[in-house]
Write a protein that holds these residues in place. Structure first.
Motif, PDB file in Angstrom:
ATOM      1  N   UNK A   3       0.785  -1.230   0.000  1.00 42.42           N
ATOM      2  CA  UNK A   3       0.000   0.000   0.000  1.00 42.42           C
ATOM      3  C   UNK A   3       0.811   1.270   0.000  1.00 42.42           C
ATOM      4  N   UNK A   4       0.116   2.327   0.379  1.00 45.66           N
ATOM      5  CA  UNK A   4       0.667   3.668   0.260  1.00 45.66           C
ATOM      6  C   UNK A   4       1.793   3.909   1.243  1.00 45.66           C
ATOM      7  N   UNK A   5       2.681   4.778   0.835  1.00 43.02           N
ATOM      8  CA  UNK A   5       3.713   5.215   1.749  1.00 43.02           C
ATOM      9  C   UNK A   5       3.132   6.346   2.612  1.00 43.02           C
ATOM     10  N   UNK A   6       3.473   6.278   3.877  1.00 39.43           N
ATOM     11  CA  UNK A   6       3.138   7.387   4.772  1.00 39.43           C
ATOM     12  C   UNK A   6       1.714   7.909   4.670  1.00 39.43           C
ATOM     13  N   UNK A   7       0.749   7.045   4.836  1.00 40.85           N
ATOM     14  CA  UNK A   7      -0.598   7.631   4.911  1.00 40.85           C
ATOM     15  C   UNK A   7      -0.695   8.385   6.219  1.00 40.85           C
ATOM     16  N   UNK A   8      -1.148   9.577   6.128  1.00 41.06           N
ATOM     17  CA  UNK A   8      -1.249  10.407   7.337  1.00 41.06           C
ATOM     18  C   UNK A   8      -2.647  10.245   7.928  1.00 41.06           C
ATOM     19  N   UNK A   9      -2.801  10.752   9.133  1.00 38.76           N
ATOM     20  CA  UNK A   9      -4.121  10.735   9.744  1.00 38.76           C
ATOM     21  C   UNK A   9      -5.043  11.707   9.012  1.00 38.76           C
ATOM     22  N   UNK A  10      -6.317  11.342   8.965  1.00 37.12           N
ATOM     23  CA  UNK A  10      -7.320  12.254   8.403  1.00 37.12           C
ATOM     24  C   UNK A  10      -7.776  13.199   9.518  1.00 37.12           C
ATOM     25  N   UNK A  11      -7.596  14.464   9.311  1.00 38.62           N
ATOM     26  CA  UNK A  11      -8.080  15.395  10.322  1.00 38.62           C
ATOM     27  C   UNK A  11      -9.457  15.918   9.931  1.00 38.62           C
ATOM     28  N   UNK A  12     -10.302  16.053  10.912  1.00 40.19           N
ATOM     29  CA  UNK A  12     -11.654  16.515  10.665  1.00 40.19           C
ATOM     30  C   UNK A  12     -11.645  17.998  10.269  1.00 40.19           C
ATOM     31  N   UNK A  13     -12.535  18.347   9.340  1.00 44.27           N
ATOM     32  CA  UNK A  13     -12.596  19.754   8.946  1.00 44.27           C
ATOM     33  C   UNK A  13     -13.256  20.587  10.040  1.00 44.27           C
ATOM     34  N   UNK A  14     -14.039  19.901  10.880  1.00 45.27           N
ATOM     35  CA  UNK A  14     -14.610  20.591  12.034  1.00 45.27           C
ATOM     36  C   UNK A  14     -14.059  19.961  13.306  1.00 45.27           C
ATOM     37  N   UNK A  28      -9.302  21.445  22.687  1.00 52.38           N
ATOM     38  CA  UNK A  28      -8.491  20.353  22.169  1.00 52.38           C
ATOM     39  C   UNK A  28      -9.001  20.003  20.768  1.00 52.38           C
ATOM     40  N   UNK A  29      -8.092  20.074  19.791  1.00 50.00           N
ATOM     41  CA  UNK A  29      -8.528  19.782  18.430  1.00 50.00           C
ATOM     42  C   UNK A  29      -8.243  18.336  18.026  1.00 50.00           C
ATOM     43  N   UNK A  30      -7.699  17.564  18.990  1.00 48.74           N
ATOM     44  CA  UNK A  30      -7.396  16.162  18.698  1.00 48.74           C
ATOM     45  C   UNK A  30      -7.675  15.333  19.948  1.00 48.74           C
ATOM     46  N   UNK A  31      -8.546  14.345  19.792  1.00 51.74           N
ATOM     47  CA  UNK A  31      -8.909  13.534  20.947  1.00 51.74           C
ATOM     48  C   UNK A  31      -8.547  12.082  20.676  1.00 51.74           C
ATOM     49  N   UNK A  32      -7.657  11.549  21.511  1.00 53.29           N
ATOM     50  CA  UNK A  32      -7.175  10.182  21.283  1.00 53.29           C
ATOM     51  C   UNK A  32      -7.712   9.285  22.398  1.00 53.29           C
ATOM     52  N   UNK A  33      -8.525   8.317  21.997  1.00 49.86           N
ATOM     53  CA  UNK A  33      -9.193   7.471  22.989  1.00 49.86           C
ATOM     54  C   UNK A  33      -8.469   6.141  23.141  1.00 49.86           C
ATOM     55  N   UNK A  34      -7.953   5.889  24.340  1.00 49.75           N
ATOM     56  CA  UNK A  34      -7.309   4.605  24.647  1.00 49.75           C
ATOM     57  C   UNK A  34      -8.386   3.651  25.169  1.00 49.75           C
ATOM     58  N   UNK A  35      -8.409   2.454  24.634  1.00 52.29           N
ATOM     59  CA  UNK A  35      -9.406   1.489  25.108  1.00 52.29           C
ATOM     60  C   UNK A  35      -8.712   0.251  25.661  1.00 52.29           C
ATOM     61  N   UNK A  66     -12.931   9.962  13.620  1.00 57.83           N
ATOM     62  CA  UNK A  66     -12.431  10.167  12.259  1.00 57.83           C
ATOM     63  C   UNK A  66     -11.473   9.054  11.881  1.00 57.83           C
ATOM     64  N   UNK A  67     -10.780   8.570  12.894  1.00 55.03           N
ATOM     65  CA  UNK A  67      -9.831   7.479  12.669  1.00 55.03           C
ATOM     66  C   UNK A  67     -10.075   6.382  13.690  1.00 55.03           C
ATOM     67  N   UNK A  68     -10.147   5.149  13.208  1.00 58.82           N
ATOM     68  CA  UNK A  68     -10.162   4.008  14.118  1.00 58.82           C
ATOM     69  C   UNK A  68      -8.932   3.184  13.807  1.00 58.82           C
ATOM     70  N   UNK A  69      -7.970   3.243  14.721  1.00 60.26           N
ATOM     71  CA  UNK A  69      -6.680   2.599  14.459  1.00 60.26           C
ATOM     72  C   UNK A  69      -6.580   1.267  15.186  1.00 60.26           C
ATOM     73  N   UNK A  70      -6.340   0.224  14.423  1.00 57.71           N
ATOM     74  CA  UNK A  70      -6.104  -1.091  15.010  1.00 57.71           C
ATOM     75  C   UNK A  70      -4.617  -1.216  15.306  1.00 57.71           C
ATOM     76  N   UNK A  71      -4.305  -1.443  16.576  1.00 59.67           N
ATOM     77  CA  UNK A  71      -2.905  -1.577  16.978  1.00 59.67           C
ATOM     78  C   UNK A  71      -2.540  -3.057  17.004  1.00 59.67           C
TER      79      UNK A  71
END
Ligand SMILES: Nc1nc2c(ncn2[C@@H]2O[C@H](COP(=O)(O)OP(=O)(O)OP(=O)(O)O)[C@@H](O)[C@H]2O)c(=O)[nH]1
Ligand SMILES: Nc1nc2c(ncn2[C@@H]2O[C@H](COP(=O)(O)OP(=O)(O)OP(=O)(O)O)[C@@H](O)[C@H]2O)c(=O)[nH]1
Ligand SMILES: [Mg+2]
Ligand SMILES: [Mg+2]
Lengths: 363, 446
Positions: free
Chosen positions: B88-99, B184-191, B215-220
């Motif tokens: 796949x793609x190199x360096x896909x960045x996070x998608x930031x919400x426009x709002x 806060x313009x970025x909220x990171x939820x630890x589960x 906006x992003x659901x990251x599987x670790x």
């Protein structure tokens, strides 16, 4: 050759930094200082015998339940393959190979098992696919037997008292949780247990272990975050001696086996144990996450070299549809799997039993 | 390393095949068995391997072997290209919400590295002028909240927690409100870590998703994961529609085949990789590096290609002549240093040369600082000195040292090494001659 070749990997450079960070706070020979012991005195009477009884009774059900996913995975696949083939041919072996490999049995072991299976089938002139099931079972059992035959005991080496259990492994494998469960089990058996918080590096590792000590209702020896882990273990040993504890269980920080400095640190801890507690029965447990693939073998090899592991605990077996890594570990390494973790609860630690494991795996 | 590298294996399997021309079906079959084993040993899922082998085989049979490559290298090239493109793609960045705020949900199995990665991500994006908030939604594991708090403190990012008595869905919702109020313009939820087969906990994640619309659901995912990575990723993706993957513990020595498996079953990009326990050890993902890592052979092929591109053929010929006749000067050496800089790691260039044992080179690394020094020393020499180092007497040495900002012993060392290298080059050219006879790649170096 020109000298701009450096005898170090980038990784190691990072390790060194890490090591410095970890050891900055280290003050050799100050083992007596900074002892910040957490007494967690709780009544010993809170547990009754019936619970122990109940636990022993449903061991097999627990095991089967723990391995039920495994069971479905491998057994059903083998079943349906054997059914779909009337006669034995190369494709059948290919498919069996696939089942074993997808169960993380390991590429080497799988190839060995399948090759032997082919040979046996030929020698015994077996033609029907269905008749191969017993052979396959024997083959896998035989592979596991290598350890069985060398008469290694799967019981923890903690008799006679006093005993020390050093718990090691890569990051996130389940060391701390296993210690909590183990402390609880040993306490149930009437042992006097003490825990030492040898992970002074990871965020809140001490608090996590403290909570487990609470749950298991045992005492904990801990220093502050950033302290020298060897010093913590040293203090743990002195405390165990002073209180005449039966078993001292030592947590250690997770470390990847390819990090030289962290492995050296572990070796130092190991030497402290050897030097300070020669009279104790010793058990060095490597905790391995059952979802790990081929890397498990490498882990076991390196940890064995560094701190002479005497047993393996396979955790998170409740999650994997496989557990084949047991076979890889047993056959490629002369260290027995002694315990299995089948959940996050305090009683989710079970002894490992080859026979029932194979039963559950192949049926 | 336990595993012999794939390129070595293919060299062995196909090495006997001399001459060039097209790859035959037999060559390819022979090679594919090795490729299959290499991928399996790297923990790529069996099904994924099967499909991959089939695709590559179709492409490889009948393909022309490049002039400069052996059949084995040609196969490696094709395999590597296919693998890289699959990655796949190199360096896909996070998608930031426009709002704002952008909401990122971390999920995965127990012990994969979610909490650590959440901290790393906050740390990284804070440096890009975001104002992150970490949210403690693991109410189950002992000291999980405390861990996130310590991590937050280390990277100087606030942590939102409501203790362990509240429902994670409610905590997540409250956190987003809290974040909005506090800029806060970025909220990171630890589960909490959870098994993909744990229905209740998977429901809970779905609840959080529906509650806060991440906006992003990251599987670790732990890079050491074995065959099961496929099932895990499939289940998380089916239930949640993950947007990307973070591969952790890549600082270990696992080959990381899980990356390929996950990518091929979910189609979702690997956005970051974890390279250590410390909170600045999060890196962007490079598909080509990962492909080579899975194949267990470094960046061999891209180096072969780069070598072809960047080596001026005429220059190389001249150089070869010079090496043969021992006319090699410091000027030539400077030239080589320049070319080398375009090429990349020297140890791997050496490793590409058949017969050079790549294992011995494993620990070698080019020290960039040393190269800069060497360059400076050479550049402080006069034209004559570069052509004939034997005229460099002690007063010249002193001058060169001063001019280059180094010391006389350093200049001495270079001169001595240069002499030795010339001797060694003679030996290498002999090896090279034999290699040429066998029709194998012969790269000039130094
Ligand atoms: N499902 C399941 N989860 C487990 C099991 N054992 C441990 N875990 C979980 O795995 C995660 C990691 O466990 P820890 O005990 O913190 O692992 P560790 O090896 O001490 O980790 P570090 O100290 O960070 O290296 C936690 O979420 C545990 O609850 C098990 O047998 N089954
Ligand atoms: N070497 C290395 N260790 C890592 C990396 N990422 C995380 N870890 C370690 O892995 C272990 C588990 O990390 P956590 O962040 O606690 O994992 P988690 O997924 O939050 O675990 P649970 O909440 O228990 O499910 C810790 O010891 C971390 O320090 C990495 O990229 N490299
Ligand atoms: Mg721990
Ligand atoms: Mg966590």
């Amino acid at each position: 050759m020109f000298k701009f070749f450096k005898k170090s990997k980038k990784n190691e450079d990072e390790n060194i930094k890490e090591d410095i960070q970890k050891e900055e706070v280290e003050e050799e020979n100050k083992y007596e200082e900074g002892l910040e012991e957490k007494e967690l005195d709780k009544s010993d009477e809170s547990n009754n015998g019936s619970e122990i009884e109940g636990k022993k009774e449903d061991f097999f059900t627990k095991l089967k339940k723990g391995l039920s996913k495994t069971r479905q995975g491998v057994t059903e696949k083998i079943d349906s393959i054997l059914k779909s083939y009337g006669k034995i041919d190369d494709d059948l072996f290919d498919e069996l190979e696939e089942v074993l490999i997808t169960a993380d049995v390991g590429v080497n072991t799988t190839m060995e098992v399948i090759d032997n299976l082919k040979k046996q089938a030929k020698e015994q002139k077996i033609k029907e696919a269905n008749d191969i099931r017993e052979l396959l079972k024997e083959e896998i059992e035989g592979t596991l037997k290598k350890v069985e035959d060398s008469k290694i005991d799967r019981k923890l080496n903690i008799d006679p008292s006093p005993a020390i259990i050093l718990v090691v492994g890569v990051n996130g494998a389940g060391k701390t949780t296993t210690i909590g469960k183990m402390a609880w089990n040993l306490k149930q058996e009437g042992k006097k247990v003490l825990i030492a918080a040898g992970d002074t590096f990871r965020a809140a590792a001490i608090e996590q272990l403290e909570e487990w000590a609470n749950r298991a209702d045992v005492n904990l020896v801990a220093h502050k975050e950033g302290a020298d882990p060897a010093a913590v273990i040293y203090d743990g040993i002195q405390a165990a001696k002073a209180r005449k504890s039966d078993v001292l269980i030592c947590d250690t920080a997770g470390r990847l086996h390819n990090k030289k400095n962290l492995m050296n640190e572990l070796n130092k801890i190991f030497r402290v144990v050897e030097r300070e507690y020669p009279e104790a029965s010793k058990e060095v447990l490597l905790v391995v996450d059952a979802t790990t693939g081929q890397n498990a073998i490498l882990q076991a090899k390196v940890f064995k070299e560094v701190c002479d592991i005497t047993g393996v605990v396979l955790t998170k077996l409740d999650g994997t549809a496989k557990g084949g890594v047991v076979i890889a570990l047993q056959s490629e390494l002369n260290v027995p799997v002694k315990l299995i973790g089948v959940g996050e609860g305090i009683d989710d630690l079970q002894p490992f039993d080859t026979k029932s494991f194979i039963e559950a795996l192949i049926g | 390393m336990v595993f012999e590298s794939l390129s070595e294996k293919l060299q062995n399997a196909l090495g006997k095949l001399k001459g060039r021309g097209k790859l035959t079906e037999k060559d390819v079959d022979l090679a594919m068995r090795e490729v299959k084993l290499a991928l399996l040993e790297a923990d790529v899922n069996f099904k994924v391997v099967k499909k991959f082998i089939k695709d590559v085989k179709e492409r490889a049979v009948g393909s022309e072997v490049m002039e400069s490559l052996t059949p084995g290298q040609q196969v490696v090239k094709i395999v590597n290209e296919e693998l890289t493109s699959l990655m796949g793609e190199k360096e896909s960045k996070l998608e930031f919400s426009s709002t704002p705020p952008t909401v990122v949900l971390m999920c995965g199995l127990q012990g994969a590295g979610k909490t650590t990665t959440a901290g790393k991500l906050a740390n990284l994006l804070k440096k890009q002028n975001k104002r992150p908030l970490l949210v403690a939604c693991d109410v189950y594991r002992p000291a999980a909240i405390k861990q996130l708090q310590v991590v937050g403190e280390k990277v100087d990012v606030p942590v939102f927690s409501m203790g362990d008595k509240n429902n994670p869905v409610d905590i997540a919702k409250a956190a987003v409100e809290h974040g909005k109020r506090n800029g806060n313009d970025l909220i990171i939820i630890d589960t909490a870590g959870r098994l993909h087969i744990d229905e209740n906990l998977m429901d809970e994640l779905e609840g959080i998703k529906n509650g806060v619309n991440p906006n992003e659901i990251l599987l670790v995912v732990d890079s050491m994961t074995g065959q099961d990575a496929v099932t895990v990723a499939e289940t998380f993706n089916d239930r949640l529609g993950i947007t990307g993957v973070v591969l952790t513990k890549l600082d270990g020595d696992a080959r990381g085949g899980a990356a390929l498996s996950i990518r091929s079953v979910t189609g979702k990009p690997i956005k970051y990789v974890g390279m250590g326990e410390k909170l600045d050890e999060l890196r962007s993902f490079h598909p080509d590096r990962m492909a080579s890592r899975i194949l267990g052979m470094g960046d061999v092929l891209s180096l072969i290609e780069k070598a072809e591109e960047s080596f001026d053929a005429k220059k190389a010929m001249e150089l070869e002549k010079k090496i043969r006749s021992q006319q090699f000067t410091f000027d030539d050496f400077l030239d080589q240093l320049d070319q080398m800089k375009n090429l990349g790691p020297l140890d791997q260039i050496l490793g590409m040369i058949p017969g050079v044992n790549s294992k011995q080179l494993k620990n070698l690394n080019v020290d960039e600082k040393e190269i800069v020094k060497i360059e400076a020393i050479i550049k402080s020499m006069t034209k004559e000195e570069r052509n004939d180092p034997s005229i460099i007497n002690s007063s010249r040495r002193k001058r060169i040292a001063q001019g280059s900002g180094t010391s006389v012993p350093e200049v001495n060392r270079l001169l001595k090494q240069f002499k030795e290298t010339k001797k060694m080059m003679k030996r290498f050219t002999d090896v090279e001659k034999t290699m040429k006879k066998k029709g194998k790649l012969g790269l000039p170096f130094f």
